[in-house]
Design a protein around this motif. Structure first.
Motif, PDB file in Angstrom:
ATOM      1  N   TRP A 120      35.065  32.966  48.503  1.00  0.00           N
ATOM      2  CA  TRP A 120      35.542  34.209  47.892  1.00  0.00           C
ATOM      3  C   TRP A 120      35.707  34.004  46.387  1.00  0.00           C
ATOM      4  CZ3 TRP A 120      41.070  36.433  49.042  1.00  0.00           C
ATOM      5  CH2 TRP A 120      41.214  37.671  48.410  1.00  0.00           C
ATOM      6  N   ARG A 121      36.337  32.886  46.009  1.00  0.00           N
ATOM      7  CA  ARG A 121      36.545  32.608  44.587  1.00  0.00           C
ATOM      8  C   ARG A 121      35.221  32.506  43.849  1.00  0.00           C
ATOM      9  NH1 ARG A 121      37.955  34.052  40.323  1.00  0.00           N
ATOM     10  NH2 ARG A 121      37.883  32.558  38.643  1.00  0.00           N
ATOM     11  N   LYS A 126      31.626  34.922  39.864  1.00  0.00           N
ATOM     12  CA  LYS A 126      30.333  35.521  39.485  1.00  0.00           C
ATOM     13  C   LYS A 126      30.543  36.922  38.916  1.00  0.00           C
ATOM     14  CE  LYS A 126      27.373  33.193  42.873  1.00  0.00           C
ATOM     15  NZ  LYS A 126      26.540  33.420  44.072  1.00  0.00           N
ATOM     16  N   LEU A 127      31.438  37.683  39.544  1.00  0.00           N
ATOM     17  CA  LEU A 127      31.736  39.030  39.057  1.00  0.00           C
ATOM     18  C   LEU A 127      32.360  38.960  37.667  1.00  0.00           C
ATOM     19  CD1 LEU A 127      31.991  42.112  39.488  1.00  0.00           C
ATOM     20  CD2 LEU A 127      34.204  41.652  40.576  1.00  0.00           C
ATOM     21  N   GLU A 128      33.336  38.075  37.499  1.00  0.00           N
ATOM     22  CA  GLU A 128      34.015  37.935  36.207  1.00  0.00           C
ATOM     23  C   GLU A 128      33.048  37.510  35.105  1.00  0.00           C
ATOM     24  OE1 GLU A 128      37.130  35.129  37.040  1.00  0.00           O
ATOM     25  OE2 GLU A 128      38.159  36.531  38.379  1.00  0.00           O
ATOM     26  N   ILE A 132      27.051  39.074  38.798  1.00  0.00           N
ATOM     27  CA  ILE A 132      26.824  40.071  39.843  1.00  0.00           C
ATOM     28  C   ILE A 132      27.601  41.328  39.466  1.00  0.00           C
ATOM     29  CG2 ILE A 132      26.399  38.404  41.710  1.00  0.00           C
ATOM     30  CD1 ILE A 132      29.266  38.928  42.720  1.00  0.00           C
ATOM     31  N   THR A 133      27.200  42.451  40.049  1.00  0.00           N
ATOM     32  CA  THR A 133      27.879  43.713  39.781  1.00  0.00           C
ATOM     33  C   THR A 133      29.067  43.882  40.724  1.00  0.00           C
ATOM     34  OG1 THR A 133      26.569  44.961  41.377  1.00  0.00           O
ATOM     35  CG2 THR A 133      25.681  44.771  39.120  1.00  0.00           C
ATOM     36  N   LYS A 134      29.922  44.842  40.422  1.00  0.00           N
ATOM     37  CA  LYS A 134      31.037  45.174  41.308  1.00  0.00           C
ATOM     38  C   LYS A 134      30.502  45.615  42.669  1.00  0.00           C
ATOM     39  CE  LYS A 134      35.415  46.437  42.183  1.00  0.00           C
ATOM     40  NZ  LYS A 134      35.668  46.228  43.587  1.00  0.00           N
TER      41      LYS A 134
END
Length: 173
Positions: A120-121, A126-128, A132-134
């Motif tokens: 999950w982290r 990756k999002l931060e 990757i996109t939301k």
């Protein structure tokens, strides 16, 4: 959060009306909206087959709909207490911040939970970082564990089969 709230959350996210969702799940047009309203309000609970169909239509894992009941702070706390009992979840303080962490020494289940949280982290990082996109992140979360490629699952062969394979390997040498 109760299943009705999760259905409502994902229905709104997908921009569907009650009737649209009900019909897509397979209810007749005449009562599709009423049936879905009953599920969302909690006056009815969908059986497993309906939950599966809802999940397919909403494009989520069935487990994303059937999360523990955390509708109250007390219910949430008891869910966390259960995670402490079963998985070794610990509450500590670091630099004045309350932090939940998994004590991997607690056992096999704690180690497995730790690995899942690491996955999950990784997705959150990756999002931060903008990798990757939301939408990608949410898709990963709502389809967990199907879309989780970070965890390696190993099946252990029964002892007899394992020994037979090793014997065959040695015989071929």
């Amino acid at each position: 959060m109760a299943i009705g709230e999760r259905i409502h959350f994902f229905r709104k996210m997908r921009g569907l009306k009650l009737k649209q969702l009900g019909q897509a799940v397979g209810f007749p047009e005449s009562n599709a909206d009423v049936r879905m309203a009953q599920y969302e309000s909690g006056s009815r609970t969908p059986k497993a087959d309906i939950t599966g169909r809802l999940a397919r239509v909403l494009d989520v894992s069935p487990q994303a709909l059937t999360v523990p009941d955390i509708d109250s702070y007390t219910g949430l706390m008891h869910t966390l207490f259960t995670l402490e009992d079963v998985y070794g979840l610990k509450v500590t303080e670091i630099d004045g911040q309350i932090v939940l962490h998994v004590d991997v020494r607690y056992g096999k289940d704690a180690a497995e939970l730790h690995q899942m949280l690491c996955s999950w982290r990784e997705q959150a990082a990756k999002l931060e970082a903008g990798k990757i996109t939301k939408e990608d992140y949410d898709r990963w979360r709502y389809h967990y564990p199907e879309l989780d490629t970070t965890q390696v699952r190993v099946k252990v062969l029964p002892q007899g089969l394992s020994e037979m394979m090793m014997d065959n390997l040695h015989n071929d040498e």
